[in-house]
Structures are given as C-alpha cells and as structure tokens.
Design a protein around this motif. Structure first.
Motif, PDB file in Angstrom:
ATOM      1  N   ALA A  55       0.833  -1.206   0.000  1.00  0.00           N
ATOM      2  CA  ALA A  55       0.000   0.000   0.000  1.00  0.00           C
ATOM      3  C   ALA A  55       0.869   1.257   0.000  1.00  0.00           C
ATOM      4  CB  ALA A  55      -0.925  -0.009   1.217  1.00  0.00           C
ATOM      5  N   LEU A  56       1.963   1.232   0.769  1.00  0.00           N
ATOM      6  CA  LEU A  56       2.865   2.384   0.821  1.00  0.00           C
ATOM      7  C   LEU A  56       3.592   2.589  -0.511  1.00  0.00           C
ATOM      8  CD1 LEU A  56       4.311   1.808   4.401  1.00  0.00           C
ATOM      9  CD2 LEU A  56       2.845   3.704   3.683  1.00  0.00           C
ATOM     10  N   VAL A  57       3.940   1.497  -1.178  1.00  0.00           N
ATOM     11  CA  VAL A  57       4.571   1.600  -2.499  1.00  0.00           C
ATOM     12  C   VAL A  57       3.603   2.226  -3.498  1.00  0.00           C
ATOM     13  CG1 VAL A  57       5.436   0.272  -4.464  1.00  0.00           C
ATOM     14  CG2 VAL A  57       6.208  -0.286  -2.151  1.00  0.00           C
ATOM     15  N   THR A  58       2.345   1.809  -3.442  1.00  0.00           N
ATOM     16  CA  THR A  58       1.325   2.358  -4.338  1.00  0.00           C
ATOM     17  C   THR A  58       1.178   3.868  -4.158  1.00  0.00           C
ATOM     18  OG1 THR A  58       0.101   0.284  -4.351  1.00  0.00           O
ATOM     19  CG2 THR A  58      -1.112   2.268  -4.986  1.00  0.00           C
ATOM     20  N   GLU A  59       1.328   4.344  -2.922  1.00  0.00           N
ATOM     21  CA  GLU A  59       1.197   5.769  -2.616  1.00  0.00           C
ATOM     22  C   GLU A  59       2.509   6.532  -2.788  1.00  0.00           C
ATOM     23  OE1 GLU A  59      -1.600   7.310  -2.012  1.00  0.00           O
ATOM     24  OE2 GLU A  59      -2.723   5.429  -2.175  1.00  0.00           O
ATOM     25  N   ASP A  60       3.564   5.853  -3.266  1.00  0.00           N
ATOM     26  CA  ASP A  60       4.869   6.471  -3.507  1.00  0.00           C
ATOM     27  C   ASP A  60       5.566   6.899  -2.211  1.00  0.00           C
ATOM     28  OD1 ASP A  60       6.920   7.176  -5.270  1.00  0.00           O
ATOM     29  OD2 ASP A  60       6.270   9.260  -5.383  1.00  0.00           O
ATOM     30  N   LEU A  61       5.123   6.331  -1.090  1.00  0.00           N
ATOM     31  CA  LEU A  61       5.766   6.647   0.184  1.00  0.00           C
ATOM     32  C   LEU A  61       6.926   5.698   0.474  1.00  0.00           C
ATOM     33  CD1 LEU A  61       2.609   7.383   2.357  1.00  0.00           C
ATOM     34  CD2 LEU A  61       4.046   8.993   1.092  1.00  0.00           C
ATOM     35  N   LEU A  75      10.071   8.776  -2.636  1.00  0.00           N
ATOM     36  CA  LEU A  75      10.138  10.207  -2.903  1.00  0.00           C
ATOM     37  C   LEU A  75       8.879  10.937  -2.456  1.00  0.00           C
ATOM     38  CD1 LEU A  75      11.803  10.262  -6.426  1.00  0.00           C
ATOM     39  CD2 LEU A  75      12.848  10.785  -4.230  1.00  0.00           C
ATOM     40  N   GLY A  76       7.736  10.246  -2.483  1.00  0.00           N
ATOM     41  CA  GLY A  76       6.505  10.883  -2.051  1.00  0.00           C
ATOM     42  C   GLY A  76       6.580  11.334  -0.602  1.00  0.00           C
ATOM     43  N   LEU A  77       7.207  10.513   0.231  1.00  0.00           N
ATOM     44  CA  LEU A  77       7.364  10.874   1.641  1.00  0.00           C
ATOM     45  C   LEU A  77       8.296  12.077   1.784  1.00  0.00           C
ATOM     46  CD1 LEU A  77       6.605   9.982   4.534  1.00  0.00           C
ATOM     47  CD2 LEU A  77       8.720   8.660   4.565  1.00  0.00           C
ATOM     48  N   PHE A  78       9.342  12.117   0.966  1.00  0.00           N
ATOM     49  CA  PHE A  78      10.284  13.236   1.029  1.00  0.00           C
ATOM     50  C   PHE A  78       9.633  14.530   0.543  1.00  0.00           C
ATOM     51  CE2 PHE A  78      13.080   9.832   1.776  1.00  0.00           C
ATOM     52  CZ  PHE A  78      14.230  10.340   2.344  1.00  0.00           C
TER      53      PHE A  78
END
Length: 275
Positions: A55-61, A75-78
């Motif tokens: 799920a976190l990979v799907t959200e780019d986190l 990169l999404g988390l950054f």
C-alpha cells in the motif's frame, strides 16, 4: 510461547503499524532493507508487513527495488517532508550564491547536480565573456569525470561509487576525447588533495574552469559549483582566490541543504543508467 513484541503488534492500529514500518525504513538508510528484516524489526507478521508495504509503495511513500527485493523510503514521503520543513530546493538555495559570484568575479558560474553517472546543469549566471562549456546552458548533461564541476563531484564520492562510475563512463569518455583511466585516477587524487578541480585538459580550446563539490550531511558529493572562463583569467593567484571563494560558498550551501530535497535524494540514491 508468543513473543511479546508480536503480541503487542497485534493490538496496534493500522496507522501505528505503518509508522513503525516507516521508522525502521528510515533507520535502514538509502540501502534499504528486505521484507523479512522489516517484519522482524517491527514485530509484524510477514503477510501483514507485506500488505502494508504494498500500500505504501502504491502511494509512492516507499520504494521497492525489484532487483534486490529491498524497500526504502520513497520520494513521495520526502516531498511531504519538504513541504513541512525548509521549502528551498538546491537551485533556489544556490541562486544568490551564483549571482554573488558572477557579480564579484565577472565570470560565468554553473550549478551542477549529480544524476547517476552524469552531472546536469540546473542553473547558471552568465558573465560578460562568451564561454563554451561541456554542459552548455541549463539542462545540459555531462559525464562525471569530464569537466571541472563533474570531476569535483566524482572525486568526492565513496570509493566504490567512484569505481562504478569510472567503469561505466570510461568507454563513453573515450568516444569523445583522448582521456584515459590514468588521467581520471590522477585527477581524482589531485582534486581530493586540493579540494577543487582546475584541470586544463585543452578539450575546449582557450577555455578553462574550476569546480568545487557541494557535499551532503554524510560528506558525499551531490552537486558542484563551477566557474567557466578563459585560460588567462584562471591562472596563478587569481585561480587560488577563486577556488577559495567557491569553497566557502559551497560550504555555506552544504550547511543549509534541505535533507528532503528530491534533487539530493536522487543524487545520493542508487545509480541508474542515464537515458
């Protein structure tokens, strides 16, 4: 007997489990870690950890490296962290420096950022003299090791990354120059010793340059400041004075770098084959 950590993990909410995964991924650093290690560290069952990671990979986190099966912060988390912290990226942060150097020196100044096996010009301020360079204008790309700014970056990478860059770039460099591995290794050592690169290889007749690295918090080169000028204007005491100015300006940028800047994260991540 059921492990206490696993007993506690079964009582944790979804957000708490996700937070635990992200914390452990942060501790793993840029190299990442595998599913089994994450499950053990967080006390989560492997199927649960896998479901949350997907799920976190799907959200780019979170990023998944399919070759090594390792996970790392995405990169999404950054991007989210950058919005909450220092909003300035490298280009915005360095812009006053480029303007200040060009105003003081009357020279063209470049800001290069590492991109895998290359360096890319992301900003420049033009002096009054017409200058030719390997990168040209903003957006231009040059192989690491070719030109003073890119050599400054290459010389301040960890030894294993240096070796990988040389092995990859040497055939590319030989296609357009007469430079060989001995030159690259000699110039790397000289640049590390001096703290800057001012090699005049004569590849662009009449032109000279001087480059210094911009380091991240771990001491890894992620970018460079570079001056482009003519051979007669970058000689003797003036060259040494300019080198000192560039090094001071680069140190000032290093101290203010945003660790969540996507540009820096890409520079320090695993090398990718340039397109």
């Amino acid at each position: 007997m059921i492990d206490d950590a696993k007993t506690k993990s079964s009582d944790r909410s979804g957000p708490a489990r996700i937070a635990s995964l992200l914390r452990h991924l942060g501790e793993a650093g840029t190299g990442g870690t595998r599913l089994s290690a994450l499950a053990e560290a967080t006390g989560l069952p492997v199927p649960t950890a896998l479901r949350l990671l997907r799920a976190l990979v799907t959200e780019d986190l979170v990023d998944l490296d399919p070759a090594t099966k390792t996970y790392r912060l995405g990169l999404g988390l950054f991007r989210l962290a950058a919005k909450a912290g220092n909003p300035l990226g490298l280009r915005d942060l360095a812009r006053p420096t480029l303007l200040r150097l060009t105003g003081a020196l009357g020279e063209t100044v470049f800001l290069l950022v590492r991109s895998g096996y290359d360096a890319v010009c992301i900003d420049r301020t033009a002096g009054p003299l017409p200058i030719r360079s390997f990168t040209g204008d903003i957006g231009g790309r040059v192989m690491l090791g070719l030109g003073q700014g890119s050599m400054a970056i290459l010389a301040h990478l960890p030894a294993d990354e240096q070796e990988a860059v040389i092995r990859f770039n040497l055939p590319r460099i030989r296609e357009v120059t007469s430079l060989d591995e001995a030159f690259l290794l000699t110039e790397i050592a000289r640049t590390r010793d001096l703290g800057y690169c001012a090699a005049a290889s004569g590849l662009i007749p009449g032109m000279a340059g001087l480059g210094v690295p911009i380091l991240d918090a771990e001491g890894r080169a992620v970018a460079a400041l570079s001056v482009g000028s003519t051979v007669d204007r970058l000689a003797g005491e003036r060259r040494e004075a300019i080198a000192g100015m560039l090094r001071r300006e680069a140190a000032g940028i290093t101290s203010r770098l945003n660790p969540f800047d996507e540009t820096l994260r890409r520079a320090g991540a695993a090398m990718e084959r340039p397109s």
